[in-house]
Structure formats: structure tokens, C-alpha cells
Scaffold this active site. Structure first.
Site: not given
Ligand SMILES: *Cc1c(COP(=O)(O)O)cnc(C)c1O
Length: 391
Positions: A192-194
């Protein structure tokens, strides 16, 4: 039953994986080299180049998680039993647990309530003769006060390792996080990170000795990695173990994703910033405190968009999350501060009164969905639901 509940569920987060990523993974699977090899090397080089490091000056070391990268950084800095590491209570447990792996103690401090980032004055007040390192987190993708923290570190002879799990790309006075002058910076490529490699991370440092130690400890304490050994001009089965290392290498399958995600990360940031701007504008009329933006001219990575309920809200935080869920919208809470978790609370006899700003933030905060795969209608749906719940 609200109309929204007939729409498909809008998850809190979703990765954006394109056809290029999929093709590169398939090519990797067919290539015969699936673990750490040519793609992991290319990903490291591309990452250092993205940050603007001159070749050989900025070392990027691909690992299988940010947690692994933080562990390797502290290990390479010689952090161990008897040492103290200062970090924020307002973070994920990974930030702090790595110091405990090494037998060092964690000193948790409170945040600046305006930014939810570690408060430099609280850091300074927590320094003891045992303090060895500071571990700031760039909460939500907004940079911590790095000029103040680096100044404190310089004056007290402390190391600085940045937990940049939320901070790609984030800038401070125009400089990307990763190039600010700390000893090491660690990024996360969790789902779910950038940007994502499924699981993965990158340790970045200008310190050649730190980089060398982290490379060796990343793979069992071996002085040559498998790709070097099996692809050398003169094939060689020989290696030496120089330390009891870890198994923290990033696979080429994951690096294949990373190569393409990295090319898209600026575009991802623009879309995230656009959604954040729309939320800021639309939510201003509700009893919510919207998150602070980066100073003019700087980048906020917008990993998270966290709003805080104000005193004027007629509904509590938990009820808002429940009602958003009933409307088919996923939310989260960042963070349940470390001082409330049984391990940290009991290990260091912590109480909420020691961290009033973190405690207050925790009790009122909600992370709204913010990701590149949201279309404008998804964003409006979240806004409409909040208007119905809080209006
Ligand atoms: C996600 C995250 C981590 C851990 O990242 P992994 O790649 O999952 O190990 C560490 N710190 C913070 C603040 C995070 O959000």
C-alpha cells in the site's frame, strides 16, 4: 440502506500495477534468474539515479522490506545493548522494533500536533549519555523537521536513520528525502505504499562503509552474492562468511515491479496530491481538521490522508469509521501509538499522559482512501458520505 451500499466496496488502499510491470515479471520468470540478480542491480542503480545521487556517491541497497533496511542500517551503525534510540510513538512498530532486535533500548517521544511528526524539542529533552541514534518518520509523506533534527544530532554526536516508508517522493527545501545528510534513509515498497514491489524496501546512504556492511549482512554475512559467483567470467564456487548475517535480499521478480513503479512514481505523486487537494477543499466545511500540506515549493508524498475530528463533531471517531464502512468505504487509523501496545507499554512502563499530543491525535484521527486507482467519482463518494455523516 444508503444508496452507496449498493456500489462496490471502495477499499482503503489498492496498488496500481500496469501491463509493463506484469510483462517485466513474466520476462523475469522466463529468464531463468528469479532471485537477486541483474534486475535488482538495475533497480538499485535506477533508484540512486532517481534521487539524484552521482554514481558511486549515493548507495542504494535493495532489501525485502523497509523493516529489514532499518535493521541493517542500525546494525551497520553499531547500535547494540546499552544504547538508546529515540523515535516517535506515533508510528508503526517496525520503526522501533529493529532497535530491540539489536538489544538496544527504544525511547519514545511525542509529536508536534500540527504535523504529527516527531517533536525536535521532545527529542532534545530525551537525550541521555546512552543515546546513539535518532529515528524520525516522515508521517503520511510530510517531511519531519529534518534541519532541526540534523542539528540536534550534530550537536550531540548522534546518528540519524530516517524511516522514509511514507516519503517517496518528499522534499525538504527542494531536496529529496534520501539525500538530506542523515546516515541512512529507508524506503518501503509494501503493497500500500506510494510505489510497490509487493514486499520490498531500499536502504540509501552516502556512507560507503555503511553500504558495504549492509550489503554483506543482507545476505548471510557472505562476501560475494550468488549472482556475482555464478555469473563471474571465471565461475567460482568460493565465498567467505564474515559475520552472522540475515536473509534480506530483494528478488528479481520484485525488482521487475520496482523498475516500472519507480518510473511512474512522480505521476503517482501528482495524482495523490490532486486527490488530497480535492479533499482539502471539500472537507473544510465539516468538523474536521484536514492534514497540513508541505511548505510552498516542497513535495508531500501523500502516502496517507488523515483527518482529525474536531470538538464540533457530533459523532465519535469509531462511529464515523463504522458508518463509512456501512456506506461501502474502507478507512484506517494511523496510528495506534506504540505506547498503547502491550509490548511497548509494559517494556517501558509507558502511559498516555507522557504523550498527550499522540494520544489526542490517535483518539480523533481517520485515514481516508487515497490512491492513484481512485477515480474522481470515488473521491466524491467519500466526500458525500462524510457530509452525510458529519454535516
Ligand atoms: C510500512 C512501514 C514500515 C515497514 O515497511 P515494510 O516494508 O512493510 O517493512 C515501517 N515504518 C513505517 C512508518 C511504515 O509505514
Amino acid at each position: 440502506m444508503t444508496q452507496d451500499s449498493r456500489l462496490p466496496f471502495l477499499p482503503f488502499a489498492l496498488p496500481e500495477i500496469g501491463e509493463e510491470e506484469i510483462a517485466e515479471v513474466v520476462e523475469t520468470l522466463r529468464s531463468g534468474w528469479i532471485t537477486t540478480g541483474p534486475k535488482a542491480k538495475r533497480f538499485e542503480a535506477a533508484f540512486a539515479e532517481y534521487l539524484g545521487g552521482a554514481p558511486g556517491e549515493l548507495h542504494a541497497i535493495a532489501v525485502n522490506s523497509a523493516t529489514a533496511g532499518l535493521h541493517l542500517a542500525l546494525e551497520a551503525l553499531g547500535i547494540g545493548p546499552g544504547d538508546e534510540v529515540i523515535t516517535t510513538t506515533y508510528t508503526f512498530t517496525a520503526t522501533a522494533e529493529v532497535a530491540r532486535y539489536l538489544g538496544a533500548d527504544v525511547v519514545l517521544v511525542d509529536i508536534d500536533p500540527a504535523t504529527l511528526n516527531i517533536d525536535p524539542r521532545a527529542v532534545e529533552a530525551a537525550i541521555t549519555p546512552r543515546t546513539k541514534a535518532l529515528l524520525p518518520v516522515h508521517y503520511a509523506g510530510l517531511a519531519a523537521d529534518m534541519p532541526a533534527l540534523l542539528d540536534i544530532a550534530r550537536r550531540h554526536g548522534l546518528k540519524v536513520v530516517e524511516d522514509a516508508a511514507h516519503a517517496l517522493p518528499t522534499t525538504v527545501q527542494g531536496q529529496l528525502v534520501g539525500t538530506l545528510g542523515s546516515d541512512a534513509t529507508v524506503f518501503s515498497f509494501y503493497a500500500n505504499k506510494t510505489m510497490t514491489t509487493g514486499e520490498g524496501g531500499m536502504l540509501v546512504t552516502r556512507d560507503a562503509a555503511l553500504a558495504e556492511r549492509a550489503r554483506v549482512m543482507r545476505l548471510h554475512g557472505m562476501n560475494r552474492d550468488a549472482f556475482d559467483r555464478f555469473t563471474a567470467k571465471v565461475p567460482s564456487w568460493y565465498y567467505e562468511i564474515v559475520a552472522p548475517g540475515f536473509k534480506y535480499n530483494l528478488t528479481d521478480i520484485a525488482a521487475a515491479l520496482g523498475l516500472h513503479q519507480l518510473r511512474r512514481v512522480d505521476g503517482f505523486q501528482r495524482r495523490r496530491a490532486e486527490i488530497a487537494a480535492r479533499y482539502n477543499e471539500a472537507l473544510a466545511a465539516l468538523p474536521l481538521q484536514t492534514p497540513p500540506d508541505a511548505p510552498a515549493g516542497d513535495l508531500h508524498a501523500w502516502h496517507l490522508y488523515a483527518v482529525r475530528l474536531t470538538e464540533a463533531a457530533s459523532v465519535g471517531r469509531d462511529a464515523v469509521i463504522e458508518r463509512l464502512f456501512e456506506a461501502g468505504i474502507g478507512c484506517s487509523v494511523h496510528y495506534i501509538p506504540l505506547h498503547l501496545h502491550p509490548y511497548w507499554r509494559d517494556r517501558y512502563q509507558l502511559s498516555p499522559a507522557q504523550f498527550p499530543h499522540s494520544q489526542r491525535a490517535y483518539e480523533t484521527i481517520i485515514s481516508l482512501p487515497l490512491y492513484t486507482r481512485m477515480c474522481d467519482a470515488d473521491v466524491e463518494r467519500v466526500i458525500d458520505a462524510l457530509r452525510r455523516i458529519l454535516g
